[in-house]
Every structure is written in structure tokens, then in C-alpha cells.
Motif scaffolding. Sequence first.
Motif, PDB file in Angstrom:
ATOM      1  N   VAL A  91      -5.507  12.570 155.851  1.00  0.00           N
ATOM      2  CA  VAL A  91      -6.849  12.126 155.475  1.00  0.00           C
ATOM      3  C   VAL A  91      -7.254  12.857 154.197  1.00  0.00           C
ATOM      4  O   VAL A  91      -7.489  14.046 154.217  1.00  0.00           O
ATOM      5  CB  VAL A  91      -7.879  12.391 156.594  1.00  0.00           C
ATOM      6  CG1 VAL A  91      -9.285  12.018 156.119  1.00  0.00           C
ATOM      7  CG2 VAL A  91      -7.524  11.571 157.822  1.00  0.00           C
ATOM      8  N   LYS A  92      -7.290  12.132 153.099  1.00  0.00           N
ATOM      9  CA  LYS A  92      -7.530  12.744 151.791  1.00  0.00           C
ATOM     10  C   LYS A  92      -8.736  12.131 151.094  1.00  0.00           C
ATOM     11  O   LYS A  92      -8.905  12.275 149.892  1.00  0.00           O
ATOM     12  CB  LYS A  92      -6.279  12.594 150.921  1.00  0.00           C
ATOM     13  CG  LYS A  92      -5.023  13.207 151.569  1.00  0.00           C
ATOM     14  CD  LYS A  92      -3.770  12.892 150.789  1.00  0.00           C
ATOM     15  CE  LYS A  92      -2.538  13.465 151.480  1.00  0.00           C
ATOM     16  NZ  LYS A  92      -1.283  13.135 150.780  1.00  0.00           N
ATOM     17  N   HIS A  93      -9.577  11.452 151.873  1.00  0.00           N
ATOM     18  CA  HIS A  93     -10.712  10.769 151.268  1.00  0.00           C
ATOM     19  C   HIS A  93     -12.007  11.041 152.027  1.00  0.00           C
ATOM     20  O   HIS A  93     -12.999  10.353 151.805  1.00  0.00           O
ATOM     21  CB  HIS A  93     -10.458   9.252 151.243  1.00  0.00           C
ATOM     22  CG  HIS A  93     -10.210   8.673 152.605  1.00  0.00           C
ATOM     23  ND1 HIS A  93      -8.944   8.456 153.086  1.00  0.00           N
ATOM     24  CD2 HIS A  93     -11.065   8.312 153.589  1.00  0.00           C
ATOM     25  CE1 HIS A  93      -9.022   7.964 154.313  1.00  0.00           C
ATOM     26  NE2 HIS A  93     -10.300   7.878 154.635  1.00  0.00           N
ATOM     27  N   SER A  94     -12.025  12.023 152.912  1.00  0.00           N
ATOM     28  CA  SER A  94     -13.213  12.317 153.708  1.00  0.00           C
ATOM     29  C   SER A  94     -13.702  13.724 153.361  1.00  0.00           C
ATOM     30  O   SER A  94     -12.926  14.672 153.352  1.00  0.00           O
ATOM     31  CB  SER A  94     -12.909  12.229 155.207  1.00  0.00           C
ATOM     32  OG  SER A  94     -12.511  10.918 155.544  1.00  0.00           O
ATOM     33  N   PHE A  95     -15.019  13.830 153.099  1.00  0.00           N
ATOM     34  CA  PHE A  95     -15.570  15.066 152.577  1.00  0.00           C
ATOM     35  C   PHE A  95     -16.869  15.431 153.288  1.00  0.00           C
ATOM     36  O   PHE A  95     -17.575  14.575 153.805  1.00  0.00           O
ATOM     37  CB  PHE A  95     -15.881  14.922 151.071  1.00  0.00           C
ATOM     38  CG  PHE A  95     -14.722  14.477 150.244  1.00  0.00           C
ATOM     39  CD1 PHE A  95     -14.419  13.126 150.110  1.00  0.00           C
ATOM     40  CD2 PHE A  95     -13.923  15.394 149.588  1.00  0.00           C
ATOM     41  CE1 PHE A  95     -13.343  12.698 149.350  1.00  0.00           C
ATOM     42  CE2 PHE A  95     -12.857  14.988 148.820  1.00  0.00           C
ATOM     43  CZ  PHE A  95     -12.563  13.637 148.701  1.00  0.00           C
ATOM     44  N   VAL A  96     -17.174  16.728 153.303  1.00  0.00           N
ATOM     45  CA  VAL A  96     -18.469  17.218 153.758  1.00  0.00           C
ATOM     46  C   VAL A  96     -19.038  18.051 152.614  1.00  0.00           C
ATOM     47  O   VAL A  96     -18.332  18.820 151.965  1.00  0.00           O
ATOM     48  CB  VAL A  96     -18.346  18.059 155.056  1.00  0.00           C
ATOM     49  CG1 VAL A  96     -17.397  19.219 154.886  1.00  0.00           C
ATOM     50  CG2 VAL A  96     -19.719  18.544 155.516  1.00  0.00           C
ATOM     51  N   ARG A  97     -20.346  17.868 152.342  1.00  0.00           N
ATOM     52  CA  ARG A  97     -20.924  18.546 151.196  1.00  0.00           C
ATOM     53  C   ARG A  97     -21.152  20.018 151.499  1.00  0.00           C
ATOM     54  O   ARG A  97     -21.653  20.375 152.561  1.00  0.00           O
ATOM     55  CB  ARG A  97     -22.241  17.891 150.775  1.00  0.00           C
ATOM     56  CG  ARG A  97     -22.633  18.246 149.344  1.00  0.00           C
ATOM     57  CD  ARG A  97     -23.727  17.350 148.830  1.00  0.00           C
ATOM     58  NE  ARG A  97     -25.033  17.801 149.251  1.00  0.00           N
ATOM     59  CZ  ARG A  97     -26.147  17.135 148.994  1.00  0.00           C
ATOM     60  NH1 ARG A  97     -26.093  15.983 148.366  1.00  0.00           N
ATOM     61  NH2 ARG A  97     -27.309  17.597 149.386  1.00  0.00           N
ATOM     62  N   LYS A  98     -20.790  20.882 150.575  1.00  0.00           N
ATOM     63  CA  LYS A  98     -20.985  22.313 150.758  1.00  0.00           C
ATOM     64  C   LYS A  98     -22.474  22.640 150.780  1.00  0.00           C
ATOM     65  O   LYS A  98     -23.287  21.950 150.173  1.00  0.00           O
ATOM     66  CB  LYS A  98     -20.284  23.085 149.645  1.00  0.00           C
ATOM     67  CG  LYS A  98     -18.762  23.022 149.723  1.00  0.00           C
ATOM     68  CD  LYS A  98     -18.124  23.863 148.636  1.00  0.00           C
ATOM     69  CE  LYS A  98     -16.614  23.821 148.725  1.00  0.00           C
ATOM     70  NZ  LYS A  98     -15.962  24.599 147.659  1.00  0.00           N
ATOM     71  N   GLY A  99     -22.786  23.745 151.427  1.00  0.00           N
ATOM     72  CA  GLY A  99     -24.182  24.066 151.671  1.00  0.00           C
ATOM     73  C   GLY A  99     -24.506  23.664 153.094  1.00  0.00           C
ATOM     74  O   GLY A  99     -25.130  24.386 153.845  1.00  0.00           O
ATOM     75  N   GLN A 100     -24.038  22.498 153.449  1.00  0.00           N
ATOM     76  CA  GLN A 100     -23.949  22.025 154.808  1.00  0.00           C
ATOM     77  C   GLN A 100     -25.278  22.040 155.541  1.00  0.00           C
ATOM     78  O   GLN A 100     -26.330  21.903 154.952  1.00  0.00           O
ATOM     79  CB  GLN A 100     -22.812  22.745 155.522  1.00  0.00           C
ATOM     80  CG  GLN A 100     -21.491  22.549 154.776  1.00  0.00           C
ATOM     81  CD  GLN A 100     -20.304  23.170 155.468  1.00  0.00           C
ATOM     82  OE1 GLN A 100     -20.412  23.720 156.541  1.00  0.00           O
ATOM     83  NE2 GLN A 100     -19.155  23.077 154.843  1.00  0.00           N
ATOM     84  N   GLU A 101     -25.206  22.217 156.863  1.00  0.00           N
ATOM     85  CA  GLU A 101     -26.323  21.814 157.700  1.00  0.00           C
ATOM     86  C   GLU A 101     -27.212  22.972 158.125  1.00  0.00           C
ATOM     87  O   GLU A 101     -26.862  24.143 157.956  1.00  0.00           O
ATOM     88  CB  GLU A 101     -25.782  21.121 158.954  1.00  0.00           C
ATOM     89  CG  GLU A 101     -25.242  22.060 160.022  1.00  0.00           C
ATOM     90  CD  GLU A 101     -23.831  22.542 159.776  1.00  0.00           C
ATOM     91  OE1 GLU A 101     -23.284  23.253 160.644  1.00  0.00           O
ATOM     92  OE2 GLU A 101     -23.260  22.234 158.711  1.00  0.00           O
ATOM     93  N   THR A 102     -28.347  22.604 158.725  1.00  0.00           N
ATOM     94  CA  THR A 102     -29.211  23.546 159.425  1.00  0.00           C
ATOM     95  C   THR A 102     -29.048  23.313 160.918  1.00  0.00           C
ATOM     96  O   THR A 102     -29.152  22.183 161.395  1.00  0.00           O
ATOM     97  CB  THR A 102     -30.681  23.345 159.035  1.00  0.00           C
ATOM     98  OG1 THR A 102     -30.823  23.570 157.622  1.00  0.00           O
ATOM     99  CG2 THR A 102     -31.586  24.296 159.803  1.00  0.00           C
ATOM    100  N   ARG A 103     -28.784  24.374 161.632  1.00  0.00           N
ATOM    101  CA  ARG A 103     -28.600  24.276 163.077  1.00  0.00           C
ATOM    102  C   ARG A 103     -29.948  24.425 163.773  1.00  0.00           C
ATOM    103  O   ARG A 103     -30.773  25.264 163.369  1.00  0.00           O
ATOM    104  CB  ARG A 103     -27.643  25.374 163.547  1.00  0.00           C
ATOM    105  CG  ARG A 103     -27.344  25.394 165.030  1.00  0.00           C
ATOM    106  CD  ARG A 103     -26.268  26.431 165.309  1.00  0.00           C
ATOM    107  NE  ARG A 103     -26.077  26.689 166.723  1.00  0.00           N
ATOM    108  CZ  ARG A 103     -25.149  27.502 167.203  1.00  0.00           C
ATOM    109  NH1 ARG A 103     -24.339  28.143 166.368  1.00  0.00           N
ATOM    110  NH2 ARG A 103     -25.028  27.700 168.507  1.00  0.00           N
ATOM    111  N   VAL A 104     -30.191  23.619 164.795  1.00  0.00           N
ATOM    112  CA  VAL A 104     -31.486  23.647 165.485  1.00  0.00           C
ATOM    113  C   VAL A 104     -31.266  23.629 166.995  1.00  0.00           C
ATOM    114  O   VAL A 104     -30.197  23.239 167.483  1.00  0.00           O
ATOM    115  CB  VAL A 104     -32.378  22.447 165.085  1.00  0.00           C
ATOM    116  CG1 VAL A 104     -32.702  22.476 163.605  1.00  0.00           C
ATOM    117  CG2 VAL A 104     -31.709  21.129 165.463  1.00  0.00           C
ATOM    118  N   THR A 105     -32.275  24.064 167.728  1.00  0.00           N
ATOM    119  CA  THR A 105     -32.237  23.962 169.185  1.00  0.00           C
ATOM    120  C   THR A 105     -33.648  23.955 169.736  1.00  0.00           C
ATOM    121  O   THR A 105     -34.577  24.472 169.100  1.00  0.00           O
ATOM    122  CB  THR A 105     -31.423  25.121 169.812  1.00  0.00           C
ATOM    123  OG1 THR A 105     -31.220  24.879 171.205  1.00  0.00           O
ATOM    124  CG2 THR A 105     -32.141  26.444 169.644  1.00  0.00           C
TER     125      THR A 105
END
Length: 307
Positions: free
Chosen positions: A124-138
Motif C-alpha cells: 500500500v503506497k498511496h494511503s497517508f495520514v497527515r502529521k500533527g494527527q489527532e486529538t484524543r478524547v473521552t
Amino acid sequence: MPTILGQNQYGKAENRVVKITRDGDTHHIKDLNVSVALSGDMQEVHLSGSNANVLPTDTTKNTVYAFAKEYGIESAEQFGIHLARHFVTSQEPIKTARIRIEEYSWERIETSDGNSRFIGADEVKHSFVRKGQETRVTQITFDGEKWEVISGLKDLVVMNSTNSEFWGYVKDKYTTLQEAYDRILATQVSARWRFNWSGDEQKMPNWEKSYDQVRKHMLQAFAETYSLSLQQTLYQMGSRIINNRSEIDEVRFSLPNKHHFLVDLKPFGLENDNEVYFAADRPYGLIEATILRDGCEPHIPVDLTNL
């Protein structure tokens, strides 16, 4: 009272340009937010309204997209140098060009190992996640007897640069959208999941491991689904979590479709072979759904995705 014209500039701000470089099956992304400001001999446009020395801001926008094709984007700095040099050397009235660029970095999504029922990480060479990424919540709720734990994340921006289509939809007299057989699929994931742990008589989940695993399965499903709609991808993401994490009974997603439209480069004598896109921030499609373990009732409120 006499007045004089002071410092002034004009240009096109926040031109979102995404450049996909296709090296065989391996894709590389450069995602920039480019702002152009020009200054020089611009007195008359302010004093008399004469546009004789004015290069339209629409032209500066077009130049950004055309240069993404003609020169590529080796780096934000090099791309800005090409643009600034062009504006100052090609237009005599323009004395100064200021190019401000924000770059949004992406990294590849790690997929399942080759021994699993999923495809291997090197495929898989075409799937990306943007750096900085997410905020975790609960959110934890306790009524003196029972606990309810709903965890999740927001602002996890993901993209597939291919393996996505959208066609066969309902059309009426107001439909102008063209069918797409190879498109960018991108979204900003907001997800909430409900644990089936409700009391101290049960074994408490390993919260850290659970979060890491849920996130992993979510991203793998996004990367490994050949998508015919964002709805289909959402369902696969939720199903992968439910099927692999026994401590979770319900997942709710809110997925804005971060549209990427091919830029028409024909007016500049250039072909656009799925390379240069306009990244639109609004309006956007908003896809929402809840995925449940069979036999379970939904509990996550719709508005909790704003937590």
C-alpha cells in the motif's frame, strides 16, 4: 486635508494546492497553502482606479497551479522561489513578491503484516495520514452503580490518492458533478466508541492499548478499502474495529468529505493527468453513521462527535 498612499500590496491568499507525484505504484504528496502578495508601481490603481499595472489576483492563483505541474514541488522553499522570481521578472510594474507557504505533511499508513488476511505493508503506497494527527478524547459517566466510557478522537486527517471512485448516483436537472473513476478520497475523522465495560465486577480494559489498536484498525480499513463511496469506507472502518476489539460495542463516525477537484490546466496548454488538485474546504459533504455489534442498542448521542 492632503493624503498620500503608504505601503500597499495585493495578491491571492491561501491557494490550496495538492501535488501528487506518481512513481509507479508509489505516490508522494506535497500539500501546500500558498499566499501571494505583490507590490510595486501600484499608485494609479489606488488613486485613479487604473488597472494598467495590475496583474489580476486570479492570474496569480492560476500561476500557482500551473507551476505545480511545470516545476513540480521539490520543497516549499524552492516552489516559493520559482513563484517570486516569476512575478518580479515577468511583470515590470511588480517590484516585490512575497510568497507565504504553509506545508501540511503526510506520512504513510502502516498496514497489516503480510501474514494476515490483509495486504502487506509493502503493497500500500498511496494511503497517508497527515502529521500533527489527532486529538484524543473521552467521556466517563458514573451514576453510582454503572459506568459508561465513551472514548474517541477528532481531527485525524487521512487521504487515499487513488483506489476511490464515485459514480452511478442519482442525477436530476441540478446535477453538475461528473462521475469519477479515480479520485482522491480524504476526510477529517471524528470518531467515538463505547466500551462494554460498565462496572467494577468486570475486568477493566487496557485503555492505552485499546486506543492504539482502535486507531490502527481504523486506519488500516481506510487504507485497504477500495472505495466506491465514503459511506462504504466508513462502514468498513467501524466493522474492522468491532470485529477486532471485543471491549467495544459501538462506534460512531462523523466524516466530512475533504473534496479535491482536478484543476483545469488546458487554458495554459498543460495536461492534468490526475496530478494537480484544488483542495476545497467548504462546502463539504458530511457523512455520519453508527456501527454496532449485533444485538447491541445505540447509546452514543449524535452531538457527542463535537466533544
